[in-house]
Design a protein around this motif. Structure first.
Motif, PDB file in Angstrom:
ATOM      1  N   VAL A 140       0.814  -1.223   0.000  1.00 16.07           N
ATOM      2  CA  VAL A 140       0.000   0.000   0.000  1.00 16.07           C
ATOM      3  C   VAL A 140       0.852   1.280   0.000  1.00 16.07           C
ATOM      4  O   VAL A 140       0.648   2.155  -0.851  1.00 16.07           O
ATOM      5  CB  VAL A 140      -1.004  -0.021   1.171  1.00 16.07           C
ATOM      6  N   SER A 181       2.154   2.113  -3.378  1.00 20.10           N
ATOM      7  CA  SER A 181       1.194   2.639  -4.347  1.00 20.10           C
ATOM      8  C   SER A 181       0.866   4.097  -4.021  1.00 20.10           C
ATOM      9  O   SER A 181       0.642   4.904  -4.919  1.00 20.10           O
ATOM     10  CB  SER A 181      -0.065   1.769  -4.372  1.00 20.10           C
ATOM     11  N   VAL A 182       0.873   4.420  -2.721  1.00 22.59           N
ATOM     12  CA  VAL A 182       0.613   5.807  -2.324  1.00 22.59           C
ATOM     13  C   VAL A 182       1.623   6.744  -2.973  1.00 22.59           C
ATOM     14  O   VAL A 182       1.296   7.813  -3.497  1.00 22.59           O
ATOM     15  CB  VAL A 182       0.670   5.939  -0.781  1.00 22.59           C
ATOM     16  N   VAL A 217       3.297   6.346  -5.736  1.00 19.74           N
ATOM     17  CA  VAL A 217       3.063   6.488  -7.175  1.00 19.74           C
ATOM     18  C   VAL A 217       1.951   7.507  -7.428  1.00 19.74           C
ATOM     19  O   VAL A 217       2.085   8.406  -8.267  1.00 19.74           O
ATOM     20  CB  VAL A 217       2.722   5.116  -7.800  1.00 19.74           C
ATOM     21  N   PHE A 218       0.856   7.396  -6.675  1.00 17.48           N
ATOM     22  CA  PHE A 218      -0.244   8.349  -6.879  1.00 17.48           C
ATOM     23  C   PHE A 218       0.188   9.771  -6.544  1.00 17.48           C
ATOM     24  O   PHE A 218      -0.213  10.730  -7.211  1.00 17.48           O
ATOM     25  CB  PHE A 218      -1.465   7.935  -6.047  1.00 17.48           C
ATOM     26  N   ASN A 219       1.008   9.909  -5.508  1.00 22.81           N
ATOM     27  CA  ASN A 219       1.447  11.250  -5.130  1.00 22.81           C
ATOM     28  C   ASN A 219       2.342  11.875  -6.202  1.00 22.81           C
ATOM     29  O   ASN A 219       2.267  13.070  -6.458  1.00 22.81           O
ATOM     30  CB  ASN A 219       2.189  11.207  -3.795  1.00 22.81           C
ATOM     31  N   LEU A 243       2.150  11.245  -9.403  1.00 22.69           N
ATOM     32  CA  LEU A 243       1.264  11.625 -10.503  1.00 22.69           C
ATOM     33  C   LEU A 243       0.539  12.934 -10.160  1.00 22.69           C
ATOM     34  O   LEU A 243       0.410  13.822 -11.007  1.00 22.69           O
ATOM     35  CB  LEU A 243       0.238  10.516 -10.769  1.00 22.69           C
ATOM     36  N   ALA A 244       0.094  13.026  -8.902  1.00 18.34           N
ATOM     37  CA  ALA A 244      -0.621  14.244  -8.499  1.00 18.34           C
ATOM     38  C   ALA A 244       0.314  15.448  -8.534  1.00 18.34           C
ATOM     39  O   ALA A 244      -0.128  16.572  -8.783  1.00 18.34           O
ATOM     40  CB  ALA A 244      -1.199  14.066  -7.100  1.00 18.34           C
ATOM     41  N   ILE A 285       6.632   3.905 -14.281  1.00 23.39           N
ATOM     42  CA  ILE A 285       5.949   2.873 -15.069  1.00 23.39           C
ATOM     43  C   ILE A 285       6.525   1.488 -14.764  1.00 23.39           C
ATOM     44  O   ILE A 285       5.793   0.531 -14.483  1.00 23.39           O
ATOM     45  CB  ILE A 285       6.067   3.204 -16.575  1.00 23.39           C
ATOM     46  N   THR A 319       5.655   0.275 -11.363  1.00 19.95           N
ATOM     47  CA  THR A 319       4.256  -0.153 -11.304  1.00 19.95           C
ATOM     48  C   THR A 319       4.135  -1.606 -11.751  1.00 19.95           C
ATOM     49  O   THR A 319       3.481  -2.428 -11.085  1.00 19.95           O
ATOM     50  CB  THR A 319       3.386   0.747 -12.203  1.00 19.95           C
TER      51      THR A 319
END
Lengths: 575, 495
Positions: A337, A340-341, A343-345, A347-348, A369, A372
């Protein structure tokens, strides 16, 4: 635009302040030690990479292209050499490259600069770390020349006790390298705790420091376990004390527990610094504040701590109890988890930015990438029922190469290109850098994606020969390895060119706001004339503007006033 | 749980739709297949979704928000954190992870629990060879399995770690030395598969394969009946050298010993019998019958120059006085002799190649077949006792003081003890025969071996008496199996 950080740039820097071989070998300067680490780890990376090319060439045909049965040699005797090659590839890449490459080289080069400090907390310990690394590497070379180890990098017993190759020398070398890792970790923990400049609270530290801090905790806490394990292995081989050999009343599974208790956290030693680099590159090249700073910082710590509790997922098929399998599977899913957090951060952070696709940013994107893919294939391996059909297959090989190569090495290359102008004082050819990164990205996928497929179809790993139906995937994977080779040769070409013929680098070529960019490129021996104040947000780019006249960025606000200057004669650096 | 059980067939249906499809795993031929398959498919599509999402967003942002000189040099103002959003994208992955965990756990428990009434097959693994044994005593190199029958494998390794892995059955388990590993599977289709060793085990790891033949039950039974007698083919007694070739394949000798002169992990068998062999000690010996016998039974004893001591001990397979009439060893030595141009009377076994007369093979009477076949029951009984004795050695604590590899301990080592001459503290020298070994275990203080203290506890309460005789004998069998000097007088009587 008058504010230029250092109008009269010193001509003397850490590279030319002192001359002669002795000034390098006995240096206490973290930057020189970092450069020596860089040269040493890149040398190891070259050897390990060449071994990888041998592996991929061998596997072009089912019976083996290089090592195969001849009139004078049976296939097994030939395959022993292949086994030695993949073992050395694994050992070199894990212990001599992946673990020290970011922490030892970029960590040393950058951490004190990011802190506005003159050096790490214990400069002598730092040099000892480097020589322990070199000593361990020499022992590894001796063992290779005398009788190359054929155990796989995991040294599983009882094979590692039975084999007559030079296991004792090899694990002895790794034992030394372990000390190097512990000392470096200790040094960085103390440095980050005690040497932050005025104004830099914990949650105003650059995220690179958070990543290194989490990594250092693992290094200090986990590495002793592998040291002791290898000592026991040496005792078992030389004194025949039965720790791990069933024939002497020991347990092979115990060895696996000990081994993975270190070696699983060790993969976070490898990946956390790479994530930390990406957390620096993405905001800089998006010209936008990092999104969710605290979540990223805490996720590094969460990964480091939970990472200690998941080692059993390497052992789902070796007969450990179903209860243990279940617990380890659960914890493995949980550790996915925080990754993944991040990676999202990232992108944001890119969202609504002004994204410049310079070479470091291309590496950061490649990292996102590839990591991921590596992460998602890792999750399915953590799922016990699926692990049973994927364990010990090429799927695992593909997965960890996506993480280790697509993650750690790509992250490292991003960091190398990002800080290259800072520590060499030279720019590299940007076009070549971008082409090479794209080529490498293609090469990585062509190499490792077929491995995922062939593994799912059931081909076991560590095979010198294989069933003919797997050949198309093996050929594709080898082609990928050759593409990577071309990419690395190109990289070596333009980086060497940059060293000798490169354009002079400005102090802040990318427009970053962390402290290392406020000193000159390359930095002076003492890093900073005055201890800088860190009252600005290190991810706020609103006052960092491009200046055509110097080809780099400068701060347009008044640079924070330093404390009253304390010269080197009062507070000597590197002492 | 109910919802998951209801979903799996629906999702399984969805994944078998040609527009969506399932990729990667081979078609499974065991009962684990469907569960493993749909869970794989589920994760496959979740992975595709997230990879496309993340890559897509990254590329989209890079294009839409690209730096443009004079137009877009700074980022749009936007917040640098949003706790609700961040918690959302922490919790969603967490939920997905927990679902995956529960599903994987559930299927795994099925795999772990063999149903009652399994057919049992023994699996022995050693470098670099598989052997399968069946309840009726047959041993094969190809794994024969009855279809639609749950089969439980009990697996042991003679040397290092190996891995039992048949992709089409969706099962895998390491074979760990010193333990009995179990795994079960129910194959639902007949067919040919390949078992590949999945845990790295040295030189021949990649060639450590076995054919797997899943057969209808009648064909399976017929195959087993054939396999259970290596000495006879189609009712004819085979020459020993032919049987020897079969045994050499079955026991994995040919993995390391070539028969064409090529270098291998061990010395080649071509032109070996009757030749001069240089040992690591510098001596040169002639490879006669006695030497070949010894080299197979006690492989570490006299190392051939240039080779490593990696051959497993075949004593329990071929050796021991109870195996005197056991012809397996002679058969192998006969086979080695047929490969050599130096073969002579001294290198050949003292029994003729063709059992019985006349030499030409012909239809044998059942009586003759019985005479030619080895006395398997006696051999098997001794073997079982040795294994049992080894367990007692560990469980009763003998292991604490007596080593089995010749190294010194609190008490005398058991290596090469049986049948040897032992010097006692009273100055006498005795032969360590069965009677002596029995006495020393039961009444340890009465006679003490020179150089040791009389500290061993008495074992009369656990080992004396008729009801414990088997236990005591098994220990002595084990001691015998450790000795080069073991002879009939050192071995317990077999009834």
């Amino acid at each position: 635009m008058t504010a230029v950080n250092f109008p009269d740039k010193p001509k003397v820097n850490y590279l030319n302040c002192d001359k002669g071989i002795k000034s390098w070998l006995l240096t206490l300067d973290h930057k020189r030690i970092g450069l020596m680490y860089l040269v040493a780890t890149l040398t190891a990376f070259f050897i390990g990479g060449m071994l990888a090319e041998v592996i991929r060439t061998q596997l072009l045909v089912p019976q083996g292209l290089i090592f195969h049965a001849t009139k004078h040699m049976s296939s097994f005797a030939a395959y022993k050499h292949y086994n030695q090659v993949f073992t050395l590839h694994g050992i070199i890449m894990v212990f001599l490259v992946l673990i020290p490459i970011i922490v030892g080289s970029l960590g040393n080069l950058v951490i004190p600069l990011m802190l506005g400090a003159k050096d790490v907390a214990f400069p002598r310990l730092n040099l000892i770390s480097f020589y322990l690394y070199v000593g361990g590497a020499i022992m590894a070379i001796v063992s290779t020349v005398a009788g190359a180890v054929d155990t796989g990098w995991t040294f599983y017993t009882p094979f590692s006790i039975q084999t007559e190759t030079y296991v004792c020398w090899m694990v002895g070398g790794i034992f030394l390298i372990g000390f190097s890792s512990i000392f470096t970790g200790l040094n960085f923990i103390v440095t980050i705790h005690k040497m932050r400049p005025p104004g830099m609270t914990w949650f105003r530290m650059p995220l690179f420091l958070w990543g290194i801090y989490a990594t250092s905790i693992i290094q200090v806490a986990a590495t002793p376990v592998i040291g002791v394990t290898f000592l026991l292995l040496i005792m078992e081989r030389t004194l025949h004390i039965g720790f791990f050999n069933a024939a002497l009343g020991g347990s092979p599974v115990l060895f696996q527990d000990f081994f993975w208790f270190y070696s699983h956290p060790a993969v976070y030693i490898m990946i956390l610094p790479a994530m930390a680099i990406v957390s620096e590159i993405v905001p800089t090249f998006s010209r936008k504040h990092i999104f969710g700073y605290e979540f990223i910082a805490y996720s590094s710590l969460a990964i480091a701590l939970i990472g200690f509790l998941v080692w059993g997922h390497h052992m789902f098929v070796n007969g450990q109890s179903a209860e243990l399998d279940t617990i380890f599977s659960l914890l493995t899913f949980i550790v996915a988890v925080p990754s993944s957090v991040k990676v999202f951060n990232w992108l944001a952070t890119m969202y609504k930015g002004a994204i410049k696709l310079d070479t470091p940013m291309l590496y950061a994107l490649s990292f996102i990438i590839l990591f991921t893919v590596g992460g998602l294939t890792g999750v399915v391996l953590g799922c016990i029922a699926e692990d049973v059909v994927l364990h010990n297959t090429y799927f695992v090989v593909g997965h960890f190469h996506y993480v280790m190569f697509g993650g750690t090495i790509i992250g490292f290359l991003g960091g190398l290109h990002y800080w290259w102008p800072k520590f060499t004082g030279k720019m590299y050819n940007e076009t070549m850098g971008r082409i090479t990164c794209v080529l490498l990205f293609i090469g990585v996928n062509v190499t490792f994606f077929p491995q995922l497929i062939v593994g799912a179809e059931g081909m076991p790993r560590r095979y010198a020969s294989y069933l003919p139906q797997y050949q198309p995937y093996m050929i594709a994977s080898s082609v990928g390895a050759y593409i990577q080779l071309v990419a690395f040769l190109m990289m070596a070409g333009y980086l060497l060119h940059s060293l000798f013929r490169g354009k002079k680098a400005p102090d802040n070529p990318w427009g970053a706001a962390t402290l290392e960019w406020t000193t000159s490129s390359p930095p002076p021996h003492y890093n900073f004339d005055d201890t800088p104040l860190a009252i600005e947000d290190c991810y706020d780019y609103s006052n960092v503007k491009y200046d055509e006249s110097i080809g780099g960025y400068v701060r347009t606000d008044v640079p924070p006033q330093a404390e009253p200057a304390v010269g080197p004669e009062v507070a000597p650096a590197h002492a | 749980m109910i919802s998951i059980d209801a979903f799996s067939p629906i999702l399984g249906h969805v994944f078998s739709h040609p527009l969506i499809g399932s990729y990667g795993l081979p078609h499974s031929d065991s009962t684990f297949g469907p569960e493993v398959q749909w869970l794989w498919d589920l994760w496959f599509w979740v992975s595709v979704f997230f990879t496309v999402l993340i890559t897509g967003l990254a590329v989209f942002f890079c294009i839409k928000y690209r730096f443009r000189k004079g137009i877009r040099e700074v980022a749009d103002p936007s917040t640098d954190h949003n706790t609700a959003l961040e918690i959302t994208w922490s919790v969603i992955p967490l939920i997905i992870m927990m679902v995956m965990f529960v599903l994987g756990f559930k299927d795994y428990m099925n795999m772990q629990t063999p149903p009652s009434g399994c057919y049992n097959i023994g699996v022995q693994a050693w470098q670099w060879h598989w052997q399968f044994t069946y309840p009726d005593g047959a041993a094969t190199n190809t794994l024969y399995m009855p279809v639609n029958t749950p089969v439980k494998f009990s697996m042991t390794s003679k040397d290092v770690l190996h891995g039992f892995w048949i992709p089409q059955f969706s099962v895998q388990r390491d074979v760990v030395p010193g333990r009995t590993m179990t795994v079960w599977v129910k194959a639902v289709h007949t067919g040919h598969f390949v078992l590949q060793c999945s845990e790295y085990c040295g030189d021949g790891h990649s060639e450590m394969r076995a054919n797997v033949d899943v057969m209808p039950i009648p064909a399976f039974k017929k195959k087993l009946a054939q396999a259970s007698d290596i000495w006879i083919h189609d009712g004819k007694i085979l020459p020993l050298s032919v049987v020897g070739k079969k045994i050499a394949a079955l026991e994995g000798c040919l993995g390391c010993h070539s028969v064409n002169g090529a270098t291998g992990t061990g010395p080649t068998w071509k032109d070996l019998a009757g030749s001069h062999v240089k040992l690591a000690s510098g001596q040169t010996v002639v490879a006669d019958y006695a030497y070949l016998r010894q080299a197979i039974l006690y492989p570490g004893h006299k190392m051939v120059a240039g080779f490593n001591n990696v051959m497993p001990n075949y004593y329990t397979t071929f050796g021991g006085a109870a195996h005197k009439k056991h012809r397996k060893l002679d058969a192998i030595i006969w086979y080695i002799n047929t490969l050599s141009s130096h073969a002579n009377k001294a290198s050949r076994p003292p029994v003729p190649d063709y059992p019985g007369k006349p030499a030409a093979p012909r239809s044998a009477s059942p009586k003759k077949i019985a005479a030619a076949a080895p006395k398997l029951p006696a051999a098997a009984a001794a073997l079982a006792l040795v294994a049992e004795g080894k367990r007692f050695y560990a469980s009763m604590g003998c292991i604490g003081c007596h080593t089995v590899n010749g190294s010194p301990g609190v008490g005398p080592t058991w290596k090469n003890l049986a049948g040897s001459h032992v010097k006692l503290t009273n100055g006498k020298t005795v032969v360590a025969d069965y009677k002596y070994l029995r006495f020393m275990i039961l009444y340890p203080g009465k006679k003490v071996v020179a150089g040791f203290q009389p500290i061993m506890p008495s074992y009369t309460d656990t080992l004396a008496g008729a009801k414990n005789k088997k236990k005591l004998d098994s220990l002595i069998w084990y001691i015998n199996s450790l000795s080069d000097k073991a002879s009939a007088s050192a071995e317990p009587p077999l009834k």
